[in-house]
Design a protein around this motif. Structure first.
Motif, mmCIF file in Angstrom:
data_model
loop_
_atom_site.group_PDB
_atom_site.id
_atom_site.type_symbol
_atom_site.label_atom_id
_atom_site.label_comp_id
_atom_site.label_asym_id
_atom_site.label_seq_id
_atom_site.Cartn_x
_atom_site.Cartn_y
_atom_site.Cartn_z
ATOM 1 N N UNK A 189 7.437 -3.396 3.143
ATOM 2 C CA UNK A 189 7.061 -4.618 2.421
ATOM 3 C C UNK A 189 5.632 -5.060 2.722
ATOM 4 N N UNK A 190 4.740 -4.090 2.958
ATOM 5 C CA UNK A 190 3.358 -4.426 3.320
ATOM 6 C C UNK A 190 2.681 -5.262 2.228
ATOM 7 N N UNK A 191 2.978 -4.970 0.963
ATOM 8 C CA UNK A 191 2.324 -5.727 -0.105
ATOM 9 C C UNK A 191 2.846 -7.163 -0.170
ATOM 10 N N UNK A 192 4.080 -7.379 0.298
ATOM 11 C CA UNK A 192 4.579 -8.758 0.373
ATOM 12 C C UNK A 192 3.887 -9.521 1.514
ATOM 13 N N UNK A 202 -1.271 -5.057 7.476
ATOM 14 C CA UNK A 202 -1.229 -3.594 7.379
ATOM 15 C C UNK A 202 -2.220 -3.078 6.345
ATOM 16 N N UNK A 203 -2.942 -2.029 6.708
ATOM 17 C CA UNK A 203 -3.881 -1.426 5.772
ATOM 18 C C UNK A 203 -5.219 -2.153 5.685
ATOM 19 N N UNK A 235 -0.024 1.598 3.058
ATOM 20 C CA UNK A 235 0.457 1.626 4.436
ATOM 21 C C UNK A 235 1.963 1.829 4.431
ATOM 22 N N UNK A 236 2.483 2.439 5.508
ATOM 23 C CA UNK A 236 3.918 2.709 5.554
ATOM 24 C C UNK A 236 4.726 1.509 6.057
ATOM 25 N N UNK A 282 18.943 -0.980 -3.766
ATOM 26 C CA UNK A 282 17.591 -0.422 -3.864
ATOM 27 C C UNK A 282 16.740 -0.918 -2.692
ATOM 28 N N UNK A 283 16.048 -0.020 -1.992
ATOM 29 C CA UNK A 283 15.187 -0.456 -0.883
ATOM 30 C C UNK A 283 13.706 -0.176 -1.145
ATOM 31 N N UNK A 284 13.377 0.358 -2.306
ATOM 32 C CA UNK A 284 11.973 0.537 -2.696
ATOM 33 C C UNK A 284 11.949 0.792 -4.206
#
Length: 205
Positions: free
Chosen positions: A155-158, A197-198, A151-152, A64-66
């Motif tokens: 792992x931006x949330x990480x 990001x974002x 944002x694309x 799984x990548x997302x």
């Protein structure tokens, strides 16, 4: 570009392999709550339209990548299988080469709940084995509260979770999540977060 064809045969969630160490359990619980609010028809439509993106890895295992949070939430709600979309077929690679490619493509995030990078062998083998990172839950809630834009960046949330980890105490989040979110909103607007990001904090005139 033509969309990748999803596998029409559902894959058991128990057979999916993660590409990260942690999820935010609070985030998982929110997805479980939303799932429970759907009626049977809506649940069926949801499963038909939410494909889990995967890599086909060594021994033809699915990585799984997302949507790790979604997969974990569905599994905890008793859903046995999901449809997947194969983003890349890497099943002919040796395990070491597979992880190297995944790393360079930002398809893996081998960081533990302390934000420390670990070896690929330490990445859990099952969705059910993902551990809790409260800072990841806080980052997800921060985005929903308008603290930063979706944002694309992989792992931006990480990345946001790691920023929050350096500025807030884990015990404070566990003691009072709402107060921690207020603190996170202030931090998100600061110039210190400008590299993330974002970021949508105030710009100097």
């Amino acid at each position: 570009m033509a969309p990748r064809e999803p596998l029409l045969t559902p894959v058991p969630i128990a057979e999916l392999r993660p590409t990260q160490m942690t999820v935010g359990y609070r985030e998982v619980e929110e997805k479980r709550r939303r799932w429970r609010s759907h009626d049977a028809d809506k649940k069926a439509a949801f499963l038909g339209s939410h494909m889990i993106p995967v890599l086909l890895g060594p021994k033809k295992r699915y990585y799984v990548i997302d949507h790790h949070h979604l997969a974990r939430a569905l599994q905890e709600e008793g859903v046995e299988s999901v449809l997947v979309t194969v983003v890349a077929d890497l099943h002919k690679l040796e395990k070491d080469a597979f992880w190297t490619v995944a790393d360079h493509k930002s398809w893996v995030h081998p960081y533990n709940a302390d934000g420390v990078r670990v070896g690929f062998d330490d990445v859990p083998k099952r969705i059910a084995e993902l551990t809790d990172d409260p800072f990841r839950s806080l980052a997800g809630e921060l985005r929903r509260a308008g603290g930063f834009a979706k944002d694309t960046t992989p792992f931006s949330e990480f990345l946001w979770a790691d920023f929050l980890r350096r500025n807030l105490k884990r015990k404070a989040i566990e003691r009072d999540f709402t107060a921690s979110l207020e603190s996170a909103l202030s931090l998100a607007k600061s110039p210190d977060a400008g590299y993330l990001p974002g970021w949508c904090g105030p710009l100097d005139g």
